[in-house]
Design a protein around this motif. Structure first.
Motif, mmCIF file in Angstrom:
data_model
loop_
_atom_site.group_PDB
_atom_site.id
_atom_site.type_symbol
_atom_site.label_atom_id
_atom_site.label_comp_id
_atom_site.label_asym_id
_atom_site.label_seq_id
_atom_site.Cartn_x
_atom_site.Cartn_y
_atom_site.Cartn_z
ATOM 1 N N GLN A 1 0.829 -1.201 0.000
ATOM 2 C CA GLN A 1 0.000 0.000 0.000
ATOM 3 C C GLN A 1 0.866 1.254 0.000
ATOM 4 O OE1 GLN A 1 -2.220 -0.748 3.541
ATOM 5 N NE2 GLN A 1 -3.961 -1.622 2.469
ATOM 6 N N GLY A 2 1.903 1.236 0.835
ATOM 7 C CA GLY A 2 2.789 2.388 0.887
ATOM 8 C C GLY A 2 3.460 2.654 -0.457
ATOM 9 N N GLY A 3 3.887 1.579 -1.135
ATOM 10 C CA GLY A 3 4.497 1.743 -2.456
ATOM 11 C C GLY A 3 3.525 2.314 -3.467
ATOM 12 N N LEU A 4 2.271 1.886 -3.400
ATOM 13 C CA LEU A 4 1.270 2.409 -4.319
ATOM 14 C C LEU A 4 0.975 3.882 -4.046
ATOM 15 C CD1 LEU A 4 -1.196 -0.623 -4.458
ATOM 16 C CD2 LEU A 4 0.233 0.238 -6.317
ATOM 17 N N VAL A 5 1.004 4.256 -2.781
ATOM 18 C CA VAL A 5 0.777 5.665 -2.452
ATOM 19 C C VAL A 5 1.912 6.532 -3.007
ATOM 20 C CG1 VAL A 5 0.571 7.330 -0.574
ATOM 21 C CG2 VAL A 5 -0.613 5.161 -0.423
ATOM 22 N N PHE A 6 3.154 6.042 -2.873
ATOM 23 C CA PHE A 6 4.275 6.776 -3.455
ATOM 24 C C PHE A 6 4.104 6.922 -4.966
ATOM 25 C CE2 PHE A 6 6.967 5.980 0.387
ATOM 26 C CZ PHE A 6 7.418 7.291 0.534
ATOM 27 N N ALA A 7 3.684 5.840 -5.625
ATOM 28 C CA ALA A 7 3.471 5.890 -7.069
ATOM 29 C C ALA A 7 2.374 6.886 -7.418
ATOM 30 C CB ALA A 7 3.116 4.501 -7.596
ATOM 31 N N SER A 8 1.317 6.886 -6.624
ATOM 32 C CA SER A 8 0.223 7.819 -6.840
ATOM 33 C C SER A 8 0.706 9.263 -6.714
ATOM 34 C CB SER A 8 -0.897 7.544 -5.833
ATOM 35 O OG SER A 8 -1.950 8.463 -5.990
ATOM 36 N N ALA A 9 1.524 9.523 -5.695
ATOM 37 C CA ALA A 9 2.045 10.876 -5.499
ATOM 38 C C ALA A 9 2.886 11.325 -6.691
ATOM 39 C CB ALA A 9 2.875 10.929 -4.217
ATOM 40 N N ALA A 10 3.689 10.403 -7.229
ATOM 41 C CA ALA A 10 4.527 10.749 -8.384
ATOM 42 C C ALA A 10 3.674 11.096 -9.607
ATOM 43 C CB ALA A 10 5.469 9.594 -8.709
ATOM 44 N N LEU A 11 2.621 10.303 -9.851
ATOM 45 C CA LEU A 11 1.740 10.578 -10.984
ATOM 46 C C LEU A 11 1.024 11.914 -10.832
ATOM 47 C CD1 LEU A 11 0.128 7.046 -11.516
ATOM 48 C CD2 LEU A 11 1.718 8.219 -13.059
#
Length: 310
Positions: free
Chosen positions: A93-103
């Motif tokens: 989940q944390g990795g997906l949140v980081f990816a979301s922030a980058a997008l």
């Protein structure tokens, strides 16, 4: 680190299963609504919120399956159960949140460089308002579950939706300012604020998940409660080498205690079993191991974890 409060493993499993199913349903609804309205509005803030919700849907699905696997009984290959599946889900989940922030940040910067007008702003505002209401309801349900369980996966999922709540409010402000007051670029600035919030939420998720994966001790209050429960019987004294850790919905507790060396084996066994039952009343999902030492005659314990009185 928190621990369950008075729930059996079956009760905790039922609660986490229901709330994770609700999380998946909420995320699916939000993604569908935001995607439909973004195609006609062109709002960067709404696109940022939609991207966040899409990744939250993936994270919620991960949590949905992880909590079910975590409650599976121990097997020949996993003698301590599968509880840490929840912590692995939180890391994802944390990795997906980081990816979301980058997008989100990428789209926001692009829109700052080349601003695009917002169309159908009424629909954009409406979908963000609905998102806020649905997210509030989900967070309230997750909070109720977390008061009764110690699910790190649900805690990570709730962190996502807390960020969603803030991001939806910011996106709503950005859309309104850009569409109704003509403040050019505010839509993209709001999206950048959403990205910053997502990064902060991801750090919290990583911290909590890593605590379980690294076998961090339970809180000082929980450890003191364990000692109190054990020593409620005067025949058991000097609790030492107390080691605790959480593994998803379960708690593992081991310790050494001193007993009168003149007690019979049967009497010593009765005292230890009674102590285990007292602990289980407070920590129903605990796995307990108590080693008895003869008071005044115990030899120091060595090995990789040499004896330390704590």
């Amino acid at each position: 680190m928190t621990v369950p409060h008075g729930l059996s493993p079956a009760q905790a499993a039922a609660l986490t299963r229901r709330v994770t199913a609700l999380s998946v349903a909420t995320a699916a609804i939000l993604v569908t609504m935001k995607a439909a309205v973004w195609t006609v509005s062109g709002s960067t803030a709404l696109l940022a919120s939609m991207a966040d919700s899409a990744l939250d849907l993936a994270a919620s699905l991960t949590t949905f399956f992880a909590v079910r696997y975590a409650h599976a009984p121990p097997d020949a290959e996993h003698r301590f159960g599968h509880g840490k599946a929840e912590a692995f889900a939180s890391l994802m989940q944390g990795g997906l949140v980081f990816a979301s922030a980058a997008l989100v940040a990428r789209e926001a910067i692009g829109n700052l460089i080349d601003p695009q007008p917002i169309r159908q702003e009424g629909w954009a505002v409406a979908v963000m308002a609905v998102s806020i209401v649905l997210t509030l309801l989900l967070v309230a349900a997750q909070t109720r579950v977390l008061k009764k369980t110690a699910s790190v996966a649900v805690s990570g999922d709730r962190a996502h939706y807390f960020s969603d709540l803030a991001s939806n409010l910011i996106a709503l402000a950005g859309i309104g300012a850009a569409a109704w007051f003509g403040i050019e670029g505010f839509d993209a600035v709001a999206a950048l604020a959403v990205a910053a919030l997502l990064l902060w939420g991801a750090i919290g998720v990583f911290r909590e998940a890593s605590g379980q994966l690294m076998d961090r001790e339970l809180s000082d209050e929980a450890r003191a409660e364990i000692v109190r429960l054990v020593t409620a019987d005067a025949t058991l004294t000097d609790v030492h080498q107390l080691r605790t850790r959480a593994s998803g919905p379960f708690v593992h507790i081991q310790m050494h205690v001193d007993l009168d060396p003149d007690l019979t084996l049967e009497a010593a066994h009765r005292s230890i079993v009674a102590a285990e039952k007292r602990i289980l009343e407070r920590f129903p999902a605990a796995d307990i191991l108590i080693h008895a030492d003869p008071r005044g005659r115990a030899e120091p314990h060595g090995g990789a974890f040499a004896e330390v009185h704590t």
